[in-house]
Design an enzyme around this catalytic site. Structure first.
Site, short mmCIF file in Angstrom:
data_model
loop_
_atom_site.label_atom_id
_atom_site.label_comp_id
_atom_site.label_asym_id
_atom_site.label_seq_id
_atom_site.Cartn_x
_atom_site.Cartn_y
_atom_site.Cartn_z
N ILE A 21 0.93 -1.29 0.03
CA ILE A 21 -0.10 0.02 0.00
C ILE A 21 1.00 1.42 -0.12
O ILE A 21 0.21 2.44 -0.44
CB ILE A 21 -1.02 -0.05 1.06
CG1 ILE A 21 -2.24 0.93 1.06
CG2 ILE A 21 -0.31 0.15 2.35
CD1 ILE A 21 -3.20 0.71 2.08
N ASN B 21 -3.40 1.11 15.73
CA ASN B 21 -3.75 1.01 16.79
C ASN B 21 -4.15 2.23 17.67
O ASN B 21 -4.00 3.22 17.16
CB ASN B 21 -2.94 0.08 17.66
CG ASN B 21 -1.33 0.95 17.76
OD1 ASN B 21 -1.55 2.07 18.16
ND2 ASN B 21 -0.32 0.26 17.25
N ASP C 276 0.86 -0.87 9.21
CA ASP C 276 1.13 0.71 10.15
C ASP C 276 2.77 0.58 10.01
O ASP C 276 2.83 1.91 10.01
CB ASP C 276 0.89 0.04 11.61
CG ASP C 276 0.48 1.55 12.51
OD1 ASP C 276 0.84 2.52 11.70
OD2 ASP C 276 0.20 1.32 13.68
P1 ADP Z 1 -4.30 -5.38 12.07
O1 ADP Z 1 -3.50 -5.17 13.43
O2 ADP Z 1 -5.51 -4.51 11.78
O3 ADP Z 1 -4.67 -6.79 11.73
P2 ADP Z 1 -1.91 -5.71 10.18
O4 ADP Z 1 -1.03 -4.44 9.76
O5 ADP Z 1 -1.45 -6.66 11.09
O6 ADP Z 1 -3.19 -4.99 10.91
O7 ADP Z 1 -2.51 -6.32 8.97
C1 ADP Z 1 -3.61 -5.91 8.07
C2 ADP Z 1 -3.54 -6.50 6.58
O8 ADP Z 1 -2.38 -5.62 6.16
C3 ADP Z 1 -3.10 -7.78 6.78
O9 ADP Z 1 -3.64 -8.52 5.38
C4 ADP Z 1 -1.45 -7.70 6.30
O10 ADP Z 1 -0.86 -8.83 5.28
C5 ADP Z 1 -1.54 -6.38 5.40
N1 ADP Z 1 -0.13 -5.78 4.97
C6 ADP Z 1 0.81 -5.71 5.90
N2 ADP Z 1 2.01 -4.94 5.21
C7 ADP Z 1 1.17 -4.41 4.35
C8 ADP Z 1 1.60 -3.46 3.21
N3 ADP Z 1 2.85 -3.01 3.07
N4 ADP Z 1 0.54 -3.05 2.39
C9 ADP Z 1 -0.42 -3.69 2.34
N5 ADP Z 1 -0.92 -4.68 3.18
C10 ADP Z 1 -0.22 -4.81 4.16
#
Ligand code: ADP
Length: 174
Positions: A11, A24, A34
């Site tokens: 993203i 969070n 994040d």
């Molecule tokens: P949450 O704490 O809301 O579960 P996470 O960041 O752990 O958030 O995960 C949310 C989603 O984002 C997961 O499907 C993860 O694989 C994905 N994710 C992690 N890094 C990226 C990135 N750089 N771009 C897009 N999606 C990502």
């Protein structure tokens, strides 16, 4: 025509009005998407987050959203939202829908059209992917959000497939 696009990828590569962060409640960075967003945005994003009003360390309660500048990202804003921790927070389906709706309303209020959106709660927060996809796609297709051009950035092939199946099912119902 589709209002929702799906990309399998990172993203932080998005070029949009607003990049949505699955944050969070403290909003001072974390793991997963994040962490990736803060790394790519640089220290200006953390500084912007610190300026958001906090109550007992909570800047964004679960299900709500907050908007900041986007630092070095190719976006005008980052919209931070907090999804539910599955199996911990009560009424997770409602809270996940609230997180998407709060995000999209804040986008509309700030004249954003193009949004890059991750799979909120689908990483560390453990939301079952099919159920999360139904909520994410369902809310995104609500009439209220028709002005928005929403691109989901799905991080791997499995989750991209699940979102694609859900989108096709929703289009079949339309
Ligand atoms: P949450 O704490 O809301 O579960 P996470 O960041 O752990 O958030 O995960 C949310 C989603 O984002 C997961 O499907 C993860 O694989 C994905 N994710 C992690 N890094 C990226 C990135 N750089 N771009 C897009 N999606 C990502």
């Amino acid at each position: 025509m589709r209002r929702i696009a799906l990309i399998q990828g990172d993203i932080t590569d998005a070029s949009v009005d607003a990049i949505v962060n699955a944050a969070n409640e403290g909003m001072l960075g974390g793991g997963g998407v994040d962490g990736a967003i803060h790394r790519a945005a640089g220290p200006a994003l953390l500084a912007a987050c610190r300026e958001v009003a906090a109550v007992n360390g909570v800047r964004c309660p679960t299900g709500e959203a907050r908007i900041t500048a986007a630092g070095a990202l190719d976006a005008r804003y980052v919209i931070h939202t907090v999804g539910p921790r599955y199996g911990i927070d009560p009424a997770p389906a409602q809270l996940l829908a609230d997180a998407y709706r709060s995000t999209y309303r804040l986008a509309l209020e700030n004249d954003c059209v193009s949004l890059a959106v991750p799979a909120i709660s689908c990483g560390v927060y453990g939301y079952p992917l099919e159920e999360a996809a139904t909520i994410a796609v369902g809310v995104s297709l609500e009439d209220e959000f028709q002005p928005l051009a929403i691109t989901f950035y799905l991080f791997n092939a499995a989750i991209h497939r699940i979102w694609e199946a859900e989108l096709q099912a929703a289009e079949g119902r339309a």
